[in-house]
Design a protein around this motif. Structure first.
Motif, PDB file in Angstrom:
ATOM      1  N   THR A   1      40.143  60.532  33.004  1.00 38.90           N
ATOM      2  CA  THR A   1      39.802  59.789  34.209  1.00 38.90           C
ATOM      3  C   THR A   1      39.439  58.351  33.854  1.00 38.90           C
ATOM      4  O   THR A   1      38.702  58.109  32.911  1.00 38.90           O
TER       5      THR A   1
ATOM      6  N   TYR B   1      40.057  63.625  51.754  1.00 39.51           N
ATOM      7  CA  TYR B   1      40.190  63.659  53.202  1.00 39.51           C
ATOM      8  C   TYR B   1      38.931  63.112  53.855  1.00 39.51           C
ATOM      9  O   TYR B   1      37.819  63.546  53.563  1.00 39.51           O
TER      10      TYR B   1
ATOM     11  N   LYS C   1      34.724  55.669  40.415  1.00 38.89           N
ATOM     12  CA  LYS C   1      35.868  56.547  40.214  1.00 38.89           C
ATOM     13  C   LYS C   1      36.641  56.578  41.527  1.00 38.89           C
ATOM     14  O   LYS C   1      36.074  56.879  42.577  1.00 38.89           O
ATOM     15  N   LYS C   2      37.931  56.249  41.470  1.00 38.43           N
ATOM     16  CA  LYS C   2      38.762  56.277  42.675  1.00 38.43           C
ATOM     17  C   LYS C   2      39.564  57.567  42.687  1.00 38.43           C
ATOM     18  O   LYS C   2      40.087  57.994  41.664  1.00 38.43           O
ATOM     19  N   ALA C   3      39.638  58.177  43.851  1.00 36.63           N
ATOM     20  CA  ALA C   3      40.382  59.429  44.014  1.00 36.63           C
ATOM     21  C   ALA C   3      40.858  59.526  45.460  1.00 36.63           C
ATOM     22  O   ALA C   3      40.377  58.797  46.334  1.00 36.63           O
ATOM     23  N   ASN C   4      41.795  60.420  45.697  1.00 36.29           N
ATOM     24  CA  ASN C   4      42.253  60.685  47.051  1.00 36.29           C
ATOM     25  C   ASN C   4      41.428  61.813  47.639  1.00 36.29           C
ATOM     26  O   ASN C   4      41.139  62.798  46.960  1.00 36.29           O
TER      27      ASN C   4
ATOM     28  N   ARG D   1      42.842  59.697  52.357  1.00 39.11           N
ATOM     29  CA  ARG D   1      42.552  58.298  52.043  1.00 39.11           C
ATOM     30  C   ARG D   1      42.055  58.185  50.610  1.00 39.11           C
ATOM     31  O   ARG D   1      41.635  59.164  50.013  1.00 39.11           O
ATOM     32  N   GLU D   2      42.089  56.965  50.106  1.00 35.55           N
ATOM     33  CA  GLU D   2      41.502  56.725  48.789  1.00 35.55           C
ATOM     34  C   GLU D   2      39.998  56.540  48.984  1.00 35.55           C
ATOM     35  O   GLU D   2      39.560  55.754  49.831  1.00 35.55           O
ATOM     36  N   VAL D   3      39.223  57.285  48.214  1.00 37.94           N
ATOM     37  CA  VAL D   3      37.771  57.199  48.299  1.00 37.94           C
ATOM     38  C   VAL D   3      37.217  56.792  46.937  1.00 37.94           C
ATOM     39  O   VAL D   3      37.856  56.978  45.909  1.00 37.94           O
ATOM     40  N   GLU D   4      36.030  56.203  46.971  1.00 41.95           N
ATOM     41  CA  GLU D   4      35.362  55.775  45.749  1.00 41.95           C
ATOM     42  C   GLU D   4      34.099  56.602  45.550  1.00 41.95           C
ATOM     43  O   GLU D   4      33.323  56.791  46.479  1.00 41.95           O
TER      44      GLU D   4
END
Length: 103
Positions: A30, A46, A41-44, A52-55
């Motif tokens: 990661t 819901y 940390k950026k991840a996809n 959406r992309e969330v942090e």
């Protein structure tokens, strides 16, 4: 002592985050972006039923033992190495000079 034998501390992570453009890679692969007070940390995920992309904001204390490498502008700043006392995150001597390391 040379910079190559210096261990990265939480204070160093904060200083690197203030400088900007610094990423850390964890043992699981990661990638994180270092900020002055936390890592991102950026991840996809819901949100309200939409993908959406969330942090995720992670504290340095919670991820410190998982950090494998730290890079700044493509240059390796620190890496995890084996030592007699166990794995350590050590500076490479390039890209970052700590201010107040006391041993």
């Amino acid at each position: 002592m040379t910079d190559e034998t210096q261990t990265v501390r939480l204070k160093d992570l904060r200083n690197l985050g203030k400088q900007g453009g610094v990423t850390a890679r964890l043992d699981d692969g990661t990638d994180l972006f270092l900020k002055p007070d936390y890592a991102i940390k950026k991840a996809n995920g819901y949100v309200d039923g939409r993908l959406r992309e969330v942090e995720f904001h992670l504290s340095y204390k919670s991820i410190y033992n998982q950090i494998r490498t730290i890079k700044k502008a493509g240059q390796l700043v620190a890496r995890k190495v084996r030592s007699p006392s166990g794995p350590e995150l050590r500076l490479t001597g390039k890209g970052y000079k700590p201010n107040n390391h006391s041993f």
